[in-house]
Design a protein around this motif. Structure first.
Motif, PDB file in Angstrom:
ATOM      1  N   HIS A  90      -8.299   8.053   0.279  1.00 32.46           N
ATOM      2  CA  HIS A  90      -7.511   8.689   1.338  1.00 32.46           C
ATOM      3  C   HIS A  90      -6.082   8.152   1.321  1.00 32.46           C
ATOM      4  O   HIS A  90      -5.854   6.947   1.376  1.00 32.46           O
ATOM      5  CB  HIS A  90      -8.172   8.388   2.687  1.00 32.46           C
ATOM      6  N   GLY A  91      -5.141   9.078   1.244  1.00 24.97           N
ATOM      7  CA  GLY A  91      -3.734   8.715   1.299  1.00 24.97           C
ATOM      8  C   GLY A  91      -3.030   9.469   2.413  1.00 24.97           C
ATOM      9  O   GLY A  91      -3.541  10.462   2.934  1.00 24.97           O
ATOM     10  N   GLY A 120      10.413  10.359  -0.271  1.00 23.28           N
ATOM     11  CA  GLY A 120       9.067  10.518   0.272  1.00 23.28           C
ATOM     12  C   GLY A 120       8.201   9.365  -0.193  1.00 23.28           C
ATOM     13  O   GLY A 120       8.540   8.654  -1.144  1.00 23.28           O
ATOM     14  N   ALA A 121       7.069   9.187   0.487  1.00 21.58           N
ATOM     15  CA  ALA A 121       6.194   8.064   0.165  1.00 21.58           C
ATOM     16  C   ALA A 121       4.735   8.485   0.303  1.00 21.58           C
ATOM     17  O   ALA A 121       4.410   9.462   0.981  1.00 21.58           O
ATOM     18  CB  ALA A 121       6.491   6.883   1.085  1.00 21.58           C
ATOM     19  N   LEU A 122       3.884   7.706  -0.337  1.00 25.65           N
ATOM     20  CA  LEU A 122       2.442   7.881  -0.249  1.00 25.65           C
ATOM     21  C   LEU A 122       1.839   6.534   0.122  1.00 25.65           C
ATOM     22  O   LEU A 122       2.042   5.536  -0.569  1.00 25.65           O
ATOM     23  CB  LEU A 122       1.885   8.374  -1.589  1.00 25.65           C
ATOM     24  N   ARG A 132       5.162  18.235  -4.088  1.00 26.38           N
ATOM     25  CA  ARG A 132       4.395  18.429  -5.327  1.00 26.38           C
ATOM     26  C   ARG A 132       4.127  17.087  -6.011  1.00 26.38           C
ATOM     27  O   ARG A 132       3.024  16.814  -6.476  1.00 26.38           O
ATOM     28  CB  ARG A 132       5.140  19.362  -6.282  1.00 26.38           C
ATOM     29  N   HIS A 133       5.151  16.246  -6.056  1.00 26.29           N
ATOM     30  CA  HIS A 133       5.006  14.941  -6.697  1.00 26.29           C
ATOM     31  C   HIS A 133       3.974  14.084  -5.963  1.00 26.29           C
ATOM     32  O   HIS A 133       3.105  13.468  -6.597  1.00 26.29           O
ATOM     33  CB  HIS A 133       6.362  14.225  -6.746  1.00 26.29           C
ATOM     34  N   ILE A 134       4.053  14.045  -4.649  1.00 29.20           N
ATOM     35  CA  ILE A 134       3.116  13.230  -3.868  1.00 29.20           C
ATOM     36  C   ILE A 134       1.689  13.742  -4.042  1.00 29.20           C
ATOM     37  O   ILE A 134       0.752  12.954  -4.225  1.00 29.20           O
ATOM     38  CB  ILE A 134       3.541  13.191  -2.384  1.00 29.20           C
ATOM     39  N   ILE A 135       1.495  15.058  -3.996  1.00 26.94           N
ATOM     40  CA  ILE A 135       0.154  15.619  -4.185  1.00 26.94           C
ATOM     41  C   ILE A 135      -0.367  15.306  -5.583  1.00 26.94           C
ATOM     42  O   ILE A 135      -1.532  14.920  -5.749  1.00 26.94           O
ATOM     43  CB  ILE A 135       0.155  17.135  -3.899  1.00 26.94           C
ATOM     44  N   GLU A 183       0.809  -1.223   0.000  1.00 28.26           N
ATOM     45  CA  GLU A 183       0.000   0.000   0.000  1.00 28.26           C
ATOM     46  C   GLU A 183       0.843   1.274   0.000  1.00 28.26           C
ATOM     47  O   GLU A 183       0.305   2.382  -0.013  1.00 28.26           O
ATOM     48  CB  GLU A 183      -0.975   0.012   1.191  1.00 28.26           C
ATOM     49  N   ILE A 184       2.158   1.123  -0.024  1.00 27.88           N
ATOM     50  CA  ILE A 184       3.053   2.281   0.004  1.00 27.88           C
ATOM     51  C   ILE A 184       3.840   2.371  -1.300  1.00 27.88           C
ATOM     52  O   ILE A 184       4.417   1.389  -1.769  1.00 27.88           O
ATOM     53  CB  ILE A 184       4.010   2.205   1.209  1.00 27.88           C
TER      54      ILE A 184
END
Length: 142
Positions: A66-67, A57-59, A89-92, A41-42
């Motif tokens: 929902h993340g 960074g991770a999501l 910015r990338h994660i969003i 899930e990551i």
């Protein structure tokens, strides 16, 4: 995406965990170790400057809408050079592509965890399209 196998990322994550041990009491540490970051899930990303690791960074997918932002870390040599803003910015953008309606971030409440003003501006500018941002603050008592 990064598979978390390179020596550079392993060392940066060790530094991250060590730092969290120094600045947060045990009950307030929510940083994930390598095994935690390898869960399905990551999704984990790194930013490189040629062959030098600049940050990560991770999501984490909490459910279909929902993340949660996880394990953002900038290498010491790249602090205050926009690496965290680029990763955010990338994660969003990834959260938008996935159709998330909520994006969470757990963080400490004392000065060490205060985001730079620039970082906050990036967050404000890139939230368009997310209907709700839930900022969960983990209160840390010293």
């Amino acid at each position: 995406m990064d598979d978390l196998s390179g020596l550079e990322i392993i060392e940066l994550l060790r530094e991250h965990m060590s730092c969290m041990e120094r600045v947060s009491p045990p009950e307030s540490r929510h940083a994930l170790n390598l095994d935690g970051l390898r869960k399905p899930e990551i999704t984990f990303w790194t930013i490189w400057d040629d062959s030098a690791l600049a940050g990560c960074g991770a999501l984490k997918a909490l459910d279909g809408q929902h993340g949660e932002i996880k394990s953002m870390r900038t290498a010491s040599a790249y602090l205050r050079k926009g690496v965290a803003s680029q990763m955010l910015r990338h994660i969003i953008d990834q959260a938008k592509r996935r159709g998330y309606r909520r994006l969470s971030l757990e963080t400490g409440s004392f000065e060490y965890f205060a985001p730079p003003e620039n970082f906050t501006r990036v967050l404000d500018l890139h939230l368009a399209g997310l209907l709700e941002l839930m900022l969960k603050i983990q209160i840390v008592y010293l």
